[in-house]
Design an enzyme around this catalytic site. Structure first.
Site, short mmCIF file in Angstrom:
data_model
loop_
_atom_site.label_atom_id
_atom_site.label_comp_id
_atom_site.label_asym_id
_atom_site.label_seq_id
_atom_site.Cartn_x
_atom_site.Cartn_y
_atom_site.Cartn_z
N ASP A 1 2.82 22.54 -18.38
CA ASP A 1 3.00 21.60 -19.47
C ASP A 1 4.40 21.81 -20.04
OD1 ASP A 1 2.18 19.75 -21.59
OD2 ASP A 1 2.13 21.52 -22.88
N ASP B 1 5.99 20.22 -23.69
CA ASP B 1 6.11 20.39 -25.15
C ASP B 1 5.18 21.48 -25.66
OD1 ASP B 1 7.84 18.30 -24.94
OD2 ASP B 1 6.57 16.82 -25.94
#
Length: 280
Positions: A24, A26
């Site tokens: 991932d 952010d």
């Protein structure tokens, strides 16, 4: 942050990588506030040194992922975009408008106004509004609005209204998933779905996934090792199956600092295993 030279070549792509890292962005590889990845430089260098693959897996659009993937030096690997709703092929440099996004917006606009009123998607916002709610610069917010597969947005209504909104969309074949900041609408494909496709194609020796939000859970559970990266800006994920056995772990430090430590420990273990195999 200076771009990292892309050292890929055709021969490297024909061999199964010893490790494939699905990450991932952010709040995980990218700092929650600054969107910088510098604190993970050491681990990224270590991954390149052992020939590992890094697959970015994010709610970001292809337009956002393409320059970041190049900057990180992993353009020769595919990326998972828009929360798993789409897949960016290795070395692909452009993804234009798609019928998926047009159909998604058409269905969203068919939701009765009294039900839809609490939701504002990126397609309902100006570039300036997207920049304000994300903290992105104007140029970056423009890229974030270039949707091809999904529609993130903010919910401003009641919890009951949100449940009704999600249920109404589900009847239309549209799924809604909670991410780090947004409620994202799509036609149901997840990061884990795309992850399985990539693993089937490249057959890595080991897999690792890192994330911090509910939309990362399936990806964390699919990998050989899942890493929940601390994010003090959101409630922590609940205990997950696999934590008791160490197949899923949690970092103490947030964002790219925690990411760096977790990845380095795996790369070091991979190096030790290789030496043991050579001398065993």
């Amino acid at each position: 942050m200076q771009p990292v030279p892309d050292r890929s070549n055709v021969a490297a792509m024909t061999q199964a990588p010893p490790l494939m890292v699905f990450t991932d962005l952010d709040g995980t590889l990218l700092d929650h506030d600054s969107y910088r990845w510098d604190a993970a430089t050491h681990a990224l260098d270590a991954l390149r040194a052992v020939g590992a693959a890094v697959v970015l897996a994010s709610s970001k659009t292809a337009a956002e992922i393409i320059p970041l993937r190049e900057e990180l030096g992993f353009s020769h690997w595919p990326a998972i975009v828009e929360n798993g709703a789409g897949l960016l092929a290795a070395s692909e440099t452009h993804v234009g408008p798609t019928a998926d996004y047009e159909r998604l917006r058409t269905l969203l606009n068919k939701v009765p106004m009294g039900v839809r009123t609490g939701f504002r998607g990126f397609g309902d916002m100006t570039v300036a509004e997207v920049a304000q709610i994300t903290g992105l610069a104007t140029d970056a917010a423009t890229l974030a609005k270039q949707r091809a597969f999904s529609e993130p947005g903010l919910w401003a209504g009641s919890d009951e209204g949100r449940r009704h909104f999600i249920a109404t969309l589900a009847e239309m074949g549209v799924s809604a998933r909670e991410g780090g900041r947004f409620l994202t609408l799509s036609f149901g494909q997840t990061k884990a779905d795309q992850m399985a496709t990539i693993i089937d194609e490249f057959r890595p020796g080991q897999t690792m996934a890192l994330g911090d939000a509910p939309n990362d859970v399936e990806m964390l559970q699919t990998a050989g090792l899942g890493v929940i990266v601390a994010n003090p800006h959101r409630p922590p994920l609940p205990p997950l199956p696999g934590e008791g056995t160490g197949r899923i772990i949690r970092t103490d430090r947030p964002g790219p600092i925690g990411w760096n430590s977790a990845v380095l420990s795996v790369v070091e273990r991979l190096g030790k295993d290789r030496k043991d195999n050579i001398h065993g």
